[in-house]
Design an enzyme around this catalytic site. Structure first.
Site, PDB file in Angstrom:
ATOM      1  CE  LYS A 154      29.472  28.528  65.318  1.00  0.00           C
ATOM      2  NZ  LYS A 154      30.054  28.137  64.047  1.00  0.00           N
ATOM      3  CB  CYS A 181      29.513  30.563  61.575  1.00  0.00           C
ATOM      4  SG  CYS A 181      29.477  29.519  60.204  1.00  0.00           S
ATOM      5  CD  GLU A 209      33.134  32.140  61.947  1.00  0.00           C
ATOM      6  OE1 GLU A 209      33.214  31.025  62.327  1.00  0.00           O
ATOM      7  OE2 GLU A 209      32.601  32.637  60.762  1.00  0.00           O
TER       8      GLU A 209
END
Length: 546
Positions: A365, A415, A292
């Protein structure tokens, strides 16, 4: 022991049980084989304490105290991000962890109150203080209440289901139920085991021993044991089948210290390190995955020559490169939109697409982190106290097309999105036009915010649960660890040591087919919870004669 002495020891005992419970969500310091056993015993302590509480207020306080100890210790690593990297004074960082733990503890505390209300303890005047059916209904009621509030904790205010009790059972017999009921189903079963054990404990404690004619009172324990044993044959079922040829993947772990990642003077060092690792001579790779926010700046702020260097790496390896990048681009509404994304590209990807963030392979995301990726209303003051680059990002679509690479279909999440198993399921199913569903799952993360703490091992345990639920391999590419390859049965096939820079070549067999959990999500377990609560409401509040 007198009631007064028992009361004096109740709080310390619950704190100790809650602290022991905090150790069960990933191996270390406890070994993997001990996690489930310790958790069930610790949970049985709070089940006994709350079900035998003299009133609802005491049940609330006991449940909260146990859970507060669990979350305060189990989530201690949040202190590292707030203090070491966020610049918050140590007392305020401690207060932040404790405040979050106090809030999260309300969910199991209210569950304990609900269970205690539905299933009040037997009174001295009852003909039989603990008949078999009462024990069974009590165990069902307590487990259903706990399972309901675990689900609510994963849902309310966008949810934070870290330390769901189901994660203690990745290596236990209950793991066989994961493809059917998911982590919330495992939480329900674990809570039932704990409540059944607490009920048997109460029988022994009240009579001093388990008499021969009392064996029928072990009905709840017998059922709980049967459910656990059933997990073994269920674990042997192949819920998915190999699809295509194995994908050759290279996972990159840059190990860029978090304090350096966003330092303008050191950003180039981190970028160069990832570029060098991706360029290392290694077995041929179809896909190279980087963590990320490999780029700590927006894509259009990067010198075009850097993008050209990455295309050269892709050409040299004849591979697709997937990396975490913060993107900004003008939308159809004329506004600038910001996303935390993964983009995929190869040697033929036009430079303009890289500069504008419009690559064909892209994942945005969807489940954003409060205070990290968006600021909840009324909390701007708290964000302003932190020395962390924060902002308001836009959410991605519910279903986004997996990356098609080498005949496989890789669905990314970023994440802590892998905490929300229900949100990963749309990518497994065919798209609206019949597009193939994902054959491989991949998580890219930056856990550098939390140092070398339990967070890394807990996150790996979460990834293993997602693999068990979906019968898909899960790849984890992280900045500081734990970078790992997990097979479709949730077993760690390979991993890199944390806090060491390196690459890990792995061969990953994509899988197809949907588990019952992938088909139906949380609906079956919510139905079981509802049935348990209804049964407890109908039978638990009246005297049931054996």
């Amino acid at each position: 022991m007198s009631a007064g002495r028992h009361s004096r020891w109740a709080a310390p005992a619950l704190v100790a049980a809650g602290a022991a419970h905090a150790l069960t969500f990933a191996p270390g310091p406890l070994p993997a084989f001990a996690l489930a056993f310790v958790q069930i015993v610790a949970l049985a302590c709070v089940a006994h304490a709350t079900l035998q509480a003299p009133g609802l207020r005491q049940a609330l306080l006991r449940g909260w105290l146990f859970s507060f100890a669990t979350y305060s210790l189990g989530l201690y690593w949040i202190f590292v991000s707030l203090h070491r990297y966020g610049g918050l004074a140590a007392p305020l960082a401690v207060a932040g962890v404790l405040a979050l733990s106090a809030f999260l503890a309300l969910f199991p505390a209210v569950a304990c109150v609900l269970a205690r209300w539905l299933c009040p303890p037997a009174q001295p005047g009852d003909p039989d203080p603990a008949p078999a059916r009462r024990l069974l209904i009590t165990a069902m009621g307590w487990a259903s209440a706990w399972g309901l509030f675990e689900w609510l904790r994963a849902t309310v205010l966008t949810g934070f289901p870290w330390l769901n009790i189901g994660y203690a059972h990745v290596d236990s017999p209950l793991a066989g139920w994961a493809p059917l009921l998911g982590v919330h189903g495992l939480a329900l079963l674990a809570a039932f085991l704990a409540a059944a054990l607490a009920g048997l404990w109460q029988v022994v404690r009240s009579s001093g021993h388990l008499r021969r004619h009392d064996t029928r009172r072990g009905l709840a324990c017998a059922l709980a044991l049967a459910l656990a044993i059933a997990g073994w044959p269920l674990a042997g079922i192949s819920w998915s089948q190999p699809s295509g040829t194995p994908l050759q993947v290279r996972l990159v772990q840059g190990n860029v210290e978090q304090s350096q990642k966003f330092d303008p003077a050191l950003m180039e060092t981190g970028l160069r390190r990832h570029l060098e690792l991706a360029s290392l001579p290694a077995p041929a790779a179809d896909l190279i995955i980087l963590p990320e926010t490999v780029l700590p700046v927006f894509q259009d702020q990067l010198d075009p020559r850097v993008w050209q260097a990455w295309r050269t790496v892709a050409a040299r390896n004849q591979a697709v490169i997937a990396m975490g990048v913060p993107l900004r681009a003008a939308g159809a509404d004329g506004k600038v939109h910001y996303t935390n994304s993964v983009i995929g590209f190869d040697r033929d990807t036009p430079l303009e697409q890289l500069r504008t963030g419009t690559t064909a392979l892209r994942y945005d995301k969807r489940h954003l982190v409060p205070w990290g990726e968006y600021v909840p209303p009324g909390f701007r003051w708290f964000v302003d106290m932190l020395d962390i680059p924060l902002g308001d990002f836009d959410r991605g679509e519910r279903r986004q097309a997996p990356f098609a690479v080498g005949g496989q279909y890789v669905a990314f999440n970023i994440c802590y999105e892998d905490l929300f198993g229900i949100e990963l399921l749309p990518a497994l199913r065919p798209g609206p036009q019949g597009e193939p569903g994902a054959t491989i799952l991949a998580n890219v993360s930056n856990l550098g915010w939390f140092g070398n703490t339990w967070a890394l091992r807990q996150h790996l345990q979460i990834g293993r649960m997602r693999a068990q639920e979906t019968a898909r391999p899960m790849l984890a590419a992280t900045n500081t660890g734990i970078t790992a390859a997990i097979d479709a049965r949730g077993r760690v096939a390979a991993q890199l040591p944390p806090h060491q820079a390196g690459i890990m070549p792995v061969s990953v067999q994509g899988m197809t087919g949907l588990t019952p959990y992938a088909r139906f999500g949380d609906t079956p377990v919510l139905a079981l919870i509802a049935a348990g609560l209804i049964a407890a409401a109908a039978l638990g509040r009246r005297k049931i004669r054996a």
